[in-house]
Design an enzyme around this catalytic site. Structure first.
Site, mmCIF file in Angstrom:
data_model
loop_
_atom_site.group_PDB
_atom_site.id
_atom_site.type_symbol
_atom_site.label_atom_id
_atom_site.label_comp_id
_atom_site.label_asym_id
_atom_site.label_seq_id
_atom_site.Cartn_x
_atom_site.Cartn_y
_atom_site.Cartn_z
ATOM 1 N N ILE A 12 0.839 -1.208 0.000
ATOM 2 C CA ILE A 12 0.000 0.000 0.000
ATOM 3 C C ILE A 12 0.873 1.257 0.000
ATOM 4 O O ILE A 12 0.576 2.230 -0.700
ATOM 5 C CB ILE A 12 -0.972 -0.015 1.203
ATOM 6 N N THR A 120 -6.180 -1.118 10.359
ATOM 7 C CA THR A 120 -6.986 -2.130 9.671
ATOM 8 C C THR A 120 -8.329 -2.336 10.363
ATOM 9 O O THR A 120 -8.452 -2.125 11.574
ATOM 10 C CB THR A 120 -6.209 -3.468 9.663
ATOM 11 N N TYR A 146 -1.466 -10.507 14.768
ATOM 12 C CA TYR A 146 -1.377 -9.331 13.882
ATOM 13 C C TYR A 146 -2.386 -8.273 14.279
ATOM 14 O O TYR A 146 -2.030 -7.110 14.514
ATOM 15 C CB TYR A 146 -1.588 -9.747 12.416
ATOM 16 N N ARG A 269 -7.069 -21.528 8.479
ATOM 17 C CA ARG A 269 -6.270 -20.673 9.370
ATOM 18 C C ARG A 269 -6.840 -20.763 10.790
ATOM 19 O O ARG A 269 -8.059 -20.557 10.958
ATOM 20 C CB ARG A 269 -6.369 -19.243 8.836
HETATM 21 P P1 NAD Z 1 3.264 -4.967 3.339
HETATM 22 O O1 NAD Z 1 3.618 -6.137 4.202
HETATM 23 O O2 NAD Z 1 3.080 -5.164 1.892
HETATM 24 O O3 NAD Z 1 4.400 -3.835 3.501
HETATM 25 C C1 NAD Z 1 4.939 -3.484 4.735
HETATM 26 C C2 NAD Z 1 6.196 -2.646 4.486
HETATM 27 O O4 NAD Z 1 6.719 -2.235 5.776
HETATM 28 C C3 NAD Z 1 7.327 -3.403 3.775
HETATM 29 O O5 NAD Z 1 7.896 -2.590 2.761
HETATM 30 C C4 NAD Z 1 8.334 -3.672 4.888
HETATM 31 O O6 NAD Z 1 9.675 -3.749 4.426
HETATM 32 C C5 NAD Z 1 8.111 -2.460 5.787
HETATM 33 N N1 NAD Z 1 8.536 -2.708 7.169
HETATM 34 C C6 NAD Z 1 8.216 -3.785 7.946
HETATM 35 N N2 NAD Z 1 8.803 -3.659 9.161
HETATM 36 C C7 NAD Z 1 9.472 -2.475 9.150
HETATM 37 C C8 NAD Z 1 10.251 -1.786 10.112
HETATM 38 N N3 NAD Z 1 10.463 -2.298 11.343
HETATM 39 N N4 NAD Z 1 10.781 -0.586 9.784
HETATM 40 C C9 NAD Z 1 10.574 -0.065 8.540
HETATM 41 N N5 NAD Z 1 9.858 -0.677 7.590
HETATM 42 C C10 NAD Z 1 9.308 -1.869 7.893
HETATM 43 O O7 NAD Z 1 1.987 -4.315 4.023
HETATM 44 P P2 NAD Z 1 0.736 -3.582 3.344
HETATM 45 O O8 NAD Z 1 -0.273 -4.595 2.964
HETATM 46 O O9 NAD Z 1 1.226 -2.589 2.344
HETATM 47 O O10 NAD Z 1 0.148 -2.815 4.622
HETATM 48 C C11 NAD Z 1 0.559 -1.473 4.910
HETATM 49 C C12 NAD Z 1 -0.207 -0.978 6.118
HETATM 50 O O11 NAD Z 1 -1.600 -0.991 5.851
HETATM 51 C C13 NAD Z 1 -0.021 -1.826 7.377
HETATM 52 O O12 NAD Z 1 0.059 -0.953 8.489
HETATM 53 C C14 NAD Z 1 -1.267 -2.677 7.435
HETATM 54 O O13 NAD Z 1 -1.574 -3.032 8.763
HETATM 55 C C15 NAD Z 1 -2.291 -1.725 6.857
HETATM 56 N N6 NAD Z 1 -3.457 -2.337 6.211
HETATM 57 C C16 NAD Z 1 -3.298 -3.261 5.227
HETATM 58 C C17 NAD Z 1 -4.410 -3.778 4.569
HETATM 59 C C18 NAD Z 1 -4.280 -4.778 3.440
HETATM 60 O O14 NAD Z 1 -5.284 -5.249 2.932
HETATM 61 N N7 NAD Z 1 -3.072 -5.116 2.989
HETATM 62 C C19 NAD Z 1 -5.685 -3.358 4.949
HETATM 63 C C20 NAD Z 1 -5.820 -2.417 5.971
HETATM 64 C C21 NAD Z 1 -4.687 -1.902 6.581
HETATM 65 O O1 TDX Z 2 -4.173 -18.957 0.159
HETATM 66 C C1 TDX Z 2 -5.054 -18.390 0.805
HETATM 67 N N1 TDX Z 2 -6.322 -18.906 0.807
HETATM 68 C C2 TDX Z 2 -7.344 -18.340 1.493
HETATM 69 O O2 TDX Z 2 -8.484 -18.860 1.460
HETATM 70 C C3 TDX Z 2 -4.814 -17.179 1.568
HETATM 71 C C4 TDX Z 2 -3.430 -16.566 1.586
HETATM 72 C C5 TDX Z 2 -5.872 -16.606 2.237
HETATM 73 N N2 TDX Z 2 -7.106 -17.169 2.223
HETATM 74 C C6 TDX Z 2 -8.239 -16.488 2.906
HETATM 75 C C7 TDX Z 2 -7.979 -16.020 4.321
HETATM 76 C C8 TDX Z 2 -8.847 -14.779 4.407
HETATM 77 O O3 TDX Z 2 -10.188 -15.149 4.731
HETATM 78 O O4 TDX Z 2 -8.494 -15.302 2.146
HETATM 79 C C9 TDX Z 2 -8.844 -14.208 3.000
HETATM 80 C C10 TDX Z 2 -7.834 -13.063 2.802
HETATM 81 O O5 TDX Z 2 -6.598 -13.507 3.319
HETATM 82 P P1 TDX Z 2 -5.313 -12.540 3.407
HETATM 83 O O6 TDX Z 2 -4.955 -12.051 2.059
HETATM 84 O O7 TDX Z 2 -4.268 -13.241 4.209
HETATM 85 O O8 TDX Z 2 -5.918 -11.264 4.179
HETATM 86 P P2 TDX Z 2 -6.567 -11.047 5.634
HETATM 87 O O9 TDX Z 2 -6.129 -12.093 6.598
HETATM 88 O O10 TDX Z 2 -8.038 -10.825 5.433
HETATM 89 O O11 TDX Z 2 -5.838 -9.661 6.044
HETATM 90 C C11 TDX Z 2 -5.646 -8.618 5.057
HETATM 91 O O12 TDX Z 2 -6.599 -7.593 5.207
HETATM 92 C C12 TDX Z 2 -6.517 -6.799 6.356
HETATM 93 C C13 TDX Z 2 -4.232 -8.046 5.162
HETATM 94 O O13 TDX Z 2 -3.278 -9.091 5.026
HETATM 95 C C14 TDX Z 2 -4.046 -7.318 6.465
HETATM 96 O O14 TDX Z 2 -2.764 -6.699 6.501
HETATM 97 C C15 TDX Z 2 -5.113 -6.260 6.582
HETATM 98 O O15 TDX Z 2 -5.041 -5.647 7.845
#
Ligand code: NAD
Ligand code: TDX
Length: 333
Positions: A12, A120, A146, A269
């Site tokens: 993100i 999140t 998490y 999970r």
């Molecule tokens: P991501 O895992 O893709 O990226 C995380 C980044 O943080 C990486 O570039 C990693 O190198 C960096 N990082 C990790 N530990 C670090 C540290 N100690 N110091 C500096 N950098 C560090 O994560 P994402 O999916 O892009 O999520 C970004 C943010 O958004 C997170 O705070 C997550 O909780 C939040 N979020 C994600 C989702 C989602 O669907 N992915 C949804 C809602 C909120």
């Molecule tokens: O192989 C898979 N098969 C499957 O059924 C994986 C990797 C996941 N899943 C399911 C688990 C969840 O119900 O799919 C759903 C989405 O899984 P993830 O991509 O791991 O996301 P989730 O656990 O919902 O969390 C994500 O959204 C909220 C992000 O990883 C978080 O960082 C964010 O806060």
């Protein structure tokens, strides 16, 4: 404006930096990223000349204090972000998500710098299929290490606002999808499996519901909140995109020309949350935000296209990610 973006080499964060460089050329971006397994400098390659990149840890208080002293605002994306990893080893989640956020809060307090905290919807726990949706008033009830670590970091932010007058806002967003997402996550994992001729892998029954939002819509909301959000306020970000996992796999299979049931059930999970759903009324009415990508099917098709065209970006992580799932005990049922 000078902006520090933590986690800007992650999914993100990298999309946020791309959007910022494209639509706000007046903003000078510094990225601070530890480049963990989830960080990828290549995600910033197309704009590398337009930003400053610092390789470092948000828990390094001296480094963070120095960087925060040179900017007008911080947007904090950096985190350990994957639920499955937090079940295998929770410690990095405590260290980065809690201690790292503490380090940033102390620095923005010291330098009186504006701070936006990315969080999140998982902090609220899960919903039944026939419940309503999360709002800013829902009680915190996290399920996994998490989400508990993210909930803890949110609480620190709220305390630093109230006790120390830090000028912070918070946002809690639903599940993002789009380019540059690590192949460990649900949607990119299934797309890249299919490219590799492996059947998609569904945890448990697949009736779990996630509220999908395109990453650019998340990031446009973050900009609205950074510019116009009320200090101390939490905003929920979501685009009315509820889908169960089984139907998402069905859509991905359809776009590969395969039958909707051509997937494997694998080990579920532990503690798997059933449903997340966001009521984003406050964000829409107070700040006038609207998603630009409300059609999930279209956004998903574009994302599948991106993974097809950018194999060189994801290929280096693919084998190690699948090996880690096997080592954690994932089995086809
Ligand atoms: P991501 O895992 O893709 O990226 C995380 C980044 O943080 C990486 O570039 C990693 O190198 C960096 N990082 C990790 N530990 C670090 C540290 N100690 N110091 C500096 N950098 C560090 O994560 P994402 O999916 O892009 O999520 C970004 C943010 O958004 C997170 O705070 C997550 O909780 C939040 N979020 C994600 C989702 C989602 O669907 N992915 C949804 C809602 C909120
Ligand atoms: O192989 C898979 N098969 C499957 O059924 C994986 C990797 C996941 N899943 C399911 C688990 C969840 O119900 O799919 C759903 C989405 O899984 P993830 O991509 O791991 O996301 P989730 O656990 O919902 O969390 C994500 O959204 C909220 C992000 O990883 C978080 O960082 C964010 O806060």
């Amino acid at each position: 404006m000078r902006l520090l973006v933590t986690g800007g080499a992650g999914f993100i964060g990298a999309n946020f930096v791309h959007q910022t460089v494209a639509v706000r050329p007046d903003v000078h971006v510094t990225v601070l990223d530890k480049l963990t397994y989830a960080g990828n400098r290549a995600s910033l390659d197309p704009i590398v000349d337009r930003i400053e990149f610092v390789h470092g840890d948000i828990a390094d208080t001296a480094l963070v204090d120095r960087l925060v002293g040179g900017v007008d605002a911080v947007v904090h994306f950096a985190a350990e972000s994957h639920n499955d990893n937090s079940l295998a080893d929770p410690w990095p989640f405590v260290q980065t998500n809690i201690v790292g956020t503490y380090s940033l809060l102390q620095a923005v307090r010291h330098h009186e710098v504006r701070y936006h905290h990315i969080s999140t919807d998982e902090v609220y726990g899960d919903l039944d299929l026939d419940d309503g949706r999360f709002s800013e008033h829902t009680a915190y009830n996290p399920s996994s290490p998490y989400s508990a670590s993210k909930a803890s970091s949110d609480m620190l932010v709220r305390a630093w606002v109230r006790s120390f007058g830090v000028r912070a806002t918070l946002s809690n967003c639903s599940n993002n999808y789009g380019p540059y997402q690590h192949v460990e996550k649900f949607i990119p994992r299934q797309i890249t499996n299919l490219i590799d001729g492996i059947r998609p892998r569904l945890y448990g029954t697949g009736h779990q519901v996630r509220d999908w939002i395109h990453v650019d819509d998340h990031n446009s909301a973050v900009w609205k909140i950074l510019e116009r959000g009320r200090i101390g306020q939490t905003y929920l970000i979501g685009a009315d995109g509820e889908r169960d996992n089984k139907s998402v796999i069905g859509l991905i299979l359809e776009s590969f020309g395969r039958p909707a049931d051509d997937y494997d059930h694998v080990t579920d999970r532990p503690g798997h949350d059933l449903r997340y759903a966001i009521d984003s009324t406050l964000l829409r009415t107070e700040l006038g935000w609207e998603p630009k990508y409300p059609d999930f099917r279209e956004g998903l098709a574009a994302t599948i296209g991106w993974y097809r065209e950018n194999e060189s970006w994801w290929r280096p992580q693919k084998a190690a990610t699948e090996n880690a799932y096997s080592a954690a005990g994932e089995k086809v049922l």
